[in-house]
Design an enzyme around this catalytic site. Structure first.
Site, short mmCIF file in Angstrom:
data_model
loop_
_atom_site.label_atom_id
_atom_site.label_comp_id
_atom_site.label_asym_id
_atom_site.label_seq_id
_atom_site.Cartn_x
_atom_site.Cartn_y
_atom_site.Cartn_z
N ASN A 12 -3.13 -3.28 2.68
CA ASN A 12 -4.10 -2.34 2.76
C ASN A 12 -5.59 -3.33 2.65
OD1 ASN A 12 -6.12 -0.55 2.08
ND2 ASN A 12 -5.26 0.20 0.03
N TRP A 13 -6.19 -3.04 3.82
CA TRP A 13 -7.62 -4.09 3.57
C TRP A 13 -8.47 -3.45 2.99
CZ3 TRP A 13 -8.19 -5.69 9.77
CH2 TRP A 13 -7.08 -6.41 10.00
N LYS A 14 -8.45 -2.31 2.67
CA LYS A 14 -9.58 -1.43 1.97
C LYS A 14 -10.79 -1.37 2.70
CE LYS A 14 -7.16 -2.05 -2.41
NZ LYS A 14 -7.20 -2.19 -3.75
N GLU A 106 -8.03 4.73 -5.59
CA GLU A 106 -9.39 4.50 -5.38
C GLU A 106 -9.83 5.93 -4.85
OE1 GLU A 106 -9.23 0.84 -3.27
OE2 GLU A 106 -8.74 -0.16 -5.03
N GLY A 241 -3.22 -5.53 -1.52
CA GLY A 241 -4.73 -5.45 -1.36
C GLY A 241 -5.20 -6.86 -1.03
N GLY A 242 -6.05 -7.51 -2.09
CA GLY A 242 -6.65 -8.64 -1.96
C GLY A 242 -5.90 -9.88 -1.26
P1 13P Z 1 -4.49 -5.80 -5.03
O1 13P Z 1 -3.06 -6.34 -4.61
O2 13P Z 1 -5.65 -6.24 -4.69
O3 13P Z 1 -4.25 -5.63 -6.70
O4 13P Z 1 -4.70 -4.03 -4.77
C1 13P Z 1 -3.51 -3.25 -4.78
C2 13P Z 1 -3.97 -2.24 -3.95
O5 13P Z 1 -4.66 -1.34 -4.22
C3 13P Z 1 -3.05 -1.81 -2.69
O6 13P Z 1 -3.14 -0.61 -2.13
#
Ligand code: 13P
Length: 263
Positions: A12-14, A106, A241-242
């Protein structure tokens, strides 16, 4: 982990990487997967770029037949019409998206998406032959007040009760306190909640759905902790995520079956 469920590693690149950056990133990712002899029969890998990148990434995947699935980070509950700013599942399907994330914490926090909205979005995804990845998870306050399982189970129950049985879905257990904090849940904590989520699927949608539905863990997943999660019976992959924005890290996570376990 049950052998019948192919693990899914989802990035998930956000709100990161514009469409030009996404092209460079996916080219590097494709090269690194090939270099590390990634085997897509063993593990499925999907990327979730921002909407504005989807066409660029789709073009790369299709042109070079890359071992990547494509997904979107959200979907409208509507299919067309006067809904400014929404993105239709019809359009996502036309871009060869296979997955959509629904109910990420989020979006629940920033856009006040409640269980009713998540249910409508899951229904929109299914109507358009997209596989929804429904995110559930408790905040630090919920954890203190109710323990780990209650909120995720309630969120899952609210959606599953209104969704037809037999539809393919993926569930992502993402404790909110673990997201972006560097403090992942322990594999034992995550397994306990994922097992309870699987029991919830069983009681609402039957044994077959419980056996076949993939349940992912998300929250500060890295190459150094992935193997511990994936060894557990009820954890079938990760929503990352990150670490999904770092090619080497993401490829190392996708190749978790080859890791020495670091429990
Ligand atoms: P992180 O891996 O940055 O903690 O984020 C997790 C996330 O929200 C994936 O959707």
């Amino acid at each position: 982990m049950a052998t019948t469920r192919r693990p899914l590693i989802a990035g998930n690149w956000k709100m990161n990487l514009d469409h030009l950056q996404s092209i460079a990133f996916v080219q590097k990712l494709a090269w690194a997967l090939k270099d590390k002899k990634f085997n897509e029969q063993e593990v499925e890998v999907a990327v979730f770029p921002p909407f504005t990148d989807l066409r660029s990434v789709q073009t790369l995947i299709n042109a070079d037949d890359l071992p990547l699935q494509l997904g979107a980070q959200d979907v409208s509950m509507h299919d067309e019409g006067a809904h400014t700013g929404d993105v239709s599942g019809v359009f996502l399907k036309a871009l060869d998206c296979q997955y959509v994330i629904v109910g990420h914490s989020e979006r629940r926090a920033d856009h006040h998406e409640d269980d009713e909205v998540c249910t409508s979005k899951v229904q929109a995804a299914l109507r358009n032959n997209l596989v929804p990845i429904l995110c559930v998870g408790e905040t630090a306050e919920d954890l203190e007040q109710y323990g780990a399982s209650k909120v995720p189970v309630d969120q899952l129950t609210a959606v599953l009760s209104s969704v037809k049985k037999g539809a393919e879905m993926v569930i992502a257990y993402e404790p909110v306190w673990a997201i972006g904090s560097g403090q992942a849940a322990t594999p034992d904590q995550a397994e306990e909640v994922c097992a309870t989520l699987r029991d919830t699927i069983r009681s609402l949608h039957g044994d077959e759905a419980a056996q076949s539905t993939r349940i992912l863990y998300g929250g500060s997943v890295k190459s150094g902790n992935i193997a511990g999660f994936l060894k557990r019976e009820n954890i079938d992959g990760a929503l990352v995520g990150g670490a999904s924005l770092d090619v080497d890290e993401f490829v190392a996570i996708a190749r978790f079956p080859h890791h020495v376990s670091v429990d």
